[in-house]
Design a protein around this motif. Structure first.
Motif, PDB file in Angstrom:
ATOM      1  N   VAL A  83      12.730  36.409  28.843  1.00  0.00           N
ATOM      2  CA  VAL A  83      13.736  36.700  27.817  1.00  0.00           C
ATOM      3  C   VAL A  83      14.308  35.381  27.293  1.00  0.00           C
ATOM      4  CG1 VAL A  83      15.946  37.829  27.335  1.00  0.00           C
ATOM      5  CG2 VAL A  83      14.316  38.929  28.859  1.00  0.00           C
ATOM      6  N   GLU A  84      14.574  34.457  28.199  1.00  0.00           N
ATOM      7  CA  GLU A  84      15.136  33.166  27.771  1.00  0.00           C
ATOM      8  C   GLU A  84      14.150  32.388  26.905  1.00  0.00           C
ATOM      9  OE1 GLU A  84      16.437  31.155  31.293  1.00  0.00           O
ATOM     10  OE2 GLU A  84      18.367  32.163  31.264  1.00  0.00           O
ATOM     11  N   ARG A  85      12.876  32.476  27.274  1.00  0.00           N
ATOM     12  CA  ARG A  85      11.854  31.740  26.523  1.00  0.00           C
ATOM     13  C   ARG A  85      11.824  32.237  25.069  1.00  0.00           C
ATOM     14  NH1 ARG A  85       6.716  32.009  24.937  1.00  0.00           N
ATOM     15  NH2 ARG A  85       6.523  34.175  25.545  1.00  0.00           N
ATOM     16  N   VAL A  86      11.780  33.566  24.891  1.00  0.00           N
ATOM     17  CA  VAL A  86      11.713  34.125  23.538  1.00  0.00           C
ATOM     18  C   VAL A  86      13.020  33.828  22.794  1.00  0.00           C
ATOM     19  CG1 VAL A  86      11.504  36.269  22.219  1.00  0.00           C
ATOM     20  CG2 VAL A  86      10.085  35.907  24.245  1.00  0.00           C
ATOM     21  N   LEU A  87      14.138  33.994  23.501  1.00  0.00           N
ATOM     22  CA  LEU A  87      15.437  33.741  22.856  1.00  0.00           C
ATOM     23  C   LEU A  87      15.546  32.308  22.371  1.00  0.00           C
ATOM     24  CD1 LEU A  87      18.082  35.525  25.100  1.00  0.00           C
ATOM     25  CD2 LEU A  87      17.733  35.874  22.655  1.00  0.00           C
ATOM     26  N   SER A  88      15.145  31.374  23.233  1.00  0.00           N
ATOM     27  CA  SER A  88      15.357  29.985  22.831  1.00  0.00           C
ATOM     28  C   SER A  88      14.475  29.625  21.640  1.00  0.00           C
ATOM     29  CB  SER A  88      15.150  29.017  24.001  1.00  0.00           C
ATOM     30  OG  SER A  88      13.911  29.267  24.577  1.00  0.00           O
ATOM     31  N   LEU A  89      13.328  30.280  21.508  1.00  0.00           N
ATOM     32  CA  LEU A  89      12.508  30.041  20.310  1.00  0.00           C
ATOM     33  C   LEU A  89      13.215  30.594  19.069  1.00  0.00           C
ATOM     34  CD1 LEU A  89       8.920  31.017  21.563  1.00  0.00           C
ATOM     35  CD2 LEU A  89       9.700  28.758  20.861  1.00  0.00           C
ATOM     36  N   LEU A  90      13.731  31.821  19.198  1.00  0.00           N
ATOM     37  CA  LEU A  90      14.334  32.482  18.033  1.00  0.00           C
ATOM     38  C   LEU A  90      15.675  31.856  17.648  1.00  0.00           C
ATOM     39  CD1 LEU A  90      13.530  36.237  18.856  1.00  0.00           C
ATOM     40  CD2 LEU A  90      12.411  34.779  17.187  1.00  0.00           C
ATOM     41  N   LEU A  91      16.410  31.375  18.666  1.00  0.00           N
ATOM     42  CA  LEU A  91      17.752  30.845  18.382  1.00  0.00           C
ATOM     43  C   LEU A  91      17.710  29.582  17.534  1.00  0.00           C
ATOM     44  CD1 LEU A  91      19.565  31.559  21.768  1.00  0.00           C
ATOM     45  CD2 LEU A  91      20.203  32.445  19.516  1.00  0.00           C
ATOM     46  N   LYS A 144      21.768  42.978  27.145  1.00  0.00           N
ATOM     47  CA  LYS A 144      21.300  41.970  28.118  1.00  0.00           C
ATOM     48  C   LYS A 144      20.822  40.721  27.387  1.00  0.00           C
ATOM     49  CE  LYS A 144      19.559  44.881  31.746  1.00  0.00           C
ATOM     50  NZ  LYS A 144      18.346  45.523  32.172  1.00  0.00           N
ATOM     51  N   ALA A 145      20.046  40.945  26.311  1.00  0.00           N
ATOM     52  CA  ALA A 145      19.509  39.808  25.560  1.00  0.00           C
ATOM     53  C   ALA A 145      20.656  39.012  24.932  1.00  0.00           C
ATOM     54  CB  ALA A 145      18.537  40.300  24.498  1.00  0.00           C
ATOM     55  N   TYR A 146      21.678  39.722  24.470  1.00  0.00           N
ATOM     56  CA  TYR A 146      22.811  39.047  23.829  1.00  0.00           C
ATOM     57  C   TYR A 146      23.582  38.196  24.848  1.00  0.00           C
ATOM     58  CZ  TYR A 146      26.711  38.274  20.679  1.00  0.00           C
ATOM     59  OH  TYR A 146      27.666  37.688  19.892  1.00  0.00           O
ATOM     60  N   ASP A 147      23.784  38.767  26.047  1.00  0.00           N
ATOM     61  CA  ASP A 147      24.492  38.009  27.093  1.00  0.00           C
ATOM     62  C   ASP A 147      23.741  36.724  27.429  1.00  0.00           C
ATOM     63  OD1 ASP A 147      26.387  39.902  27.169  1.00  0.00           O
ATOM     64  OD2 ASP A 147      25.656  40.905  28.991  1.00  0.00           O
ATOM     65  N   LEU A 148      22.403  36.839  27.525  1.00  0.00           N
ATOM     66  CA  LEU A 148      21.607  35.646  27.840  1.00  0.00           C
ATOM     67  C   LEU A 148      21.664  34.631  26.698  1.00  0.00           C
ATOM     68  CD1 LEU A 148      18.455  36.998  29.685  1.00  0.00           C
ATOM     69  CD2 LEU A 148      19.999  35.240  30.502  1.00  0.00           C
ATOM     70  N   ALA A 149      21.657  35.163  25.450  1.00  0.00           N
ATOM     71  CA  ALA A 149      21.732  34.261  24.289  1.00  0.00           C
ATOM     72  C   ALA A 149      23.047  33.482  24.322  1.00  0.00           C
ATOM     73  CB  ALA A 149      21.616  35.069  23.003  1.00  0.00           C
ATOM     74  N   LEU A 150      24.132  34.189  24.691  1.00  0.00           N
ATOM     75  CA  LEU A 150      25.443  33.532  24.791  1.00  0.00           C
ATOM     76  C   LEU A 150      25.394  32.388  25.793  1.00  0.00           C
ATOM     77  CD1 LEU A 150      28.260  36.242  24.873  1.00  0.00           C
ATOM     78  CD2 LEU A 150      28.174  34.179  23.469  1.00  0.00           C
ATOM     79  N   LYS A 151      24.810  32.702  26.977  1.00  0.00           N
ATOM     80  CA  LYS A 151      24.724  31.678  28.026  1.00  0.00           C
ATOM     81  C   LYS A 151      23.906  30.487  27.543  1.00  0.00           C
ATOM     82  CE  LYS A 151      25.083  34.486  32.123  1.00  0.00           C
ATOM     83  NZ  LYS A 151      24.242  35.304  32.945  1.00  0.00           N
ATOM     84  N   LEU A 152      22.773  30.795  26.872  1.00  0.00           N
ATOM     85  CA  LEU A 152      21.909  29.707  26.387  1.00  0.00           C
ATOM     86  C   LEU A 152      22.664  28.818  25.412  1.00  0.00           C
ATOM     87  CD1 LEU A 152      18.425  31.366  25.752  1.00  0.00           C
ATOM     88  CD2 LEU A 152      18.968  29.608  27.418  1.00  0.00           C
ATOM     89  N   LYS A 153      23.415  29.450  24.504  1.00  0.00           N
ATOM     90  CA  LYS A 153      24.184  28.698  23.500  1.00  0.00           C
ATOM     91  C   LYS A 153      25.213  27.793  24.188  1.00  0.00           C
ATOM     92  CE  LYS A 153      23.244  29.668  19.108  1.00  0.00           C
ATOM     93  NZ  LYS A 153      22.856  28.637  18.184  1.00  0.00           N
ATOM     94  N   GLN A 154      25.845  28.369  25.229  1.00  0.00           N
ATOM     95  CA  GLN A 154      26.903  27.607  25.908  1.00  0.00           C
ATOM     96  C   GLN A 154      26.358  26.403  26.657  1.00  0.00           C
ATOM     97  OE1 GLN A 154      28.628  30.809  28.056  1.00  0.00           O
ATOM     98  NE2 GLN A 154      29.837  31.507  26.303  1.00  0.00           N
TER      99      GLN A 154
END
Ligand code: SAM
Length: 283
Positions: free
Chosen positions: A242-250, A272-282
């Motif tokens: 999930v993090e891998r795909v998110l970090s590409l899209l973000l 769940k994806a949104y929570d992980l995206a938040l963490k990644l951004k932070q």
């Protein structure tokens, strides 16, 4: 346009599912030139035929007279006449009458020619955003609660997109039943009033879609198609994926959009994806 010889052919002609402009030029030509049009409801189809100034005579062919009417139409075809079959909307035989006629006519080696066009399930699938490489069309669910539950249970582990026709009267009950059987996170598309003024095509996790439909009575009206995403074997993809795909899209998308696409791609929940995206951004 090339004029076809229509002699002794049975044409299966798709008609619009709402927008009258969706009748193809070929369909108009065939309906104008055949000897007779067999229509599910001659009065209903009269509006369409009038709109296109088609003067061909009509006979009824519906689920209650199909067997007997098919024999009469076969004999007309055997005498060299051409026949077109239409239903009230969309493609004949797709949750509509015509199967008995087509099989009888083919048994007698008379040519059956499809004239393709609108079909609600295909229109809905093409715009739903759900996987379209494999799908299963289930027609209408049984109206009785027990039988409906049984069908849903038998389909809940299917990996391909599952498509149902549903009447507005039963929509809420069916959605709630689906929620119980397949759970809140499965993506579902509600495609309503296709090709009409109030066309709505919305794809969301089941719990969100149910809440939305319950809160807006407009969504409980009109004709509709329900498309349920197939079960993804790996229902809870690893956090790393999930993090891998998110970090590409973000890199290119706002957080909400990136989370929604990740959830859809990986079959995980949007929250769940949104929570992980938040963490990644932070971080
Ligand atoms: N033969 C038609 C076809 O090709 O789609 C389907 C006929 S079936 C009796 C009617 C059902 O198709 C409706 O109850 C609804 O589920 C679906 N349907 C037909 N027109 C639709 C539309 N404009 N928008 C959404 N669903 C539609």
């Amino acid at each position: 346009m090339e004029i076809e010889s229509t002699s002794a052919n049975l044409y299966i002609v798709a008609t619009p599912i709402g927008n009258l402009a969706d009748l193809s030029p070929r369909a108009i030509e065939v309906l104008q030139t055949v000897d007779v049009i067999a229509a599910e409801d001659t009065r209903h189809s009269g509006h369409l035929l009038q709109h296109y100034a088609i003067k061909t005579s009509t006979v009824s062919l519906h689920e209650h007279n199909e067997q007997q009417r098919s024999k009469v139409l076969l004999s007309r075809l055997q005498q060299g006449e051409s026949v077109a079959l239409i239903s009230d909307a969309g493609t004949p035989l797709i949750s509509d009458p015509g199967y008995r006629l087509v099989s009888l006519v083919r048994e007698h080696n008379i040519k059956v020619v499809p004239v393709p066009g609108s079909c609600a399930l295909i229109a809905a699938l093409s715009a739903s955003g759900l996987p379209s490489d494999k799908f299963s069309f289930e027609g209408f669910l049984p109206s009785k609660a027990g039988a409906k539950r049984q069908v849903l249970e038998s389909l809940k582990n299917t990996s391909q997109t599952i498509i149902f026709y549903e009447s507005p009267r039963r929509l809420r009950a069916t959605l709630n039943e689906m929620l119980e059987v397949v759970g809140p996170d499965r993506l579902i598309c509600l495609a309503r009033e296709l090709t009409k003024v109030h066309e709505t095509i919305v794809t969301k996790p089941l719990s969100e879609l149910v809440a939305w439909v319950e809160s807006d009575s407009n969504q409980q009206r009109g004709e509709c198609v329900l498309l349920v995403a197939g079960k993804i074997e790996q229902t809870d993809p690893g956090v790393i994926e999930v993090e891998r795909v998110l970090s590409l899209l973000l890199d290119d998308l706002p957080m909400k959009k990136a989370a929604a696409i990740t959830a859809q791609l990986l079959g995980t929940s949007k929250n769940k994806a949104y929570d992980l995206a938040l963490k990644l951004k932070q971080t």
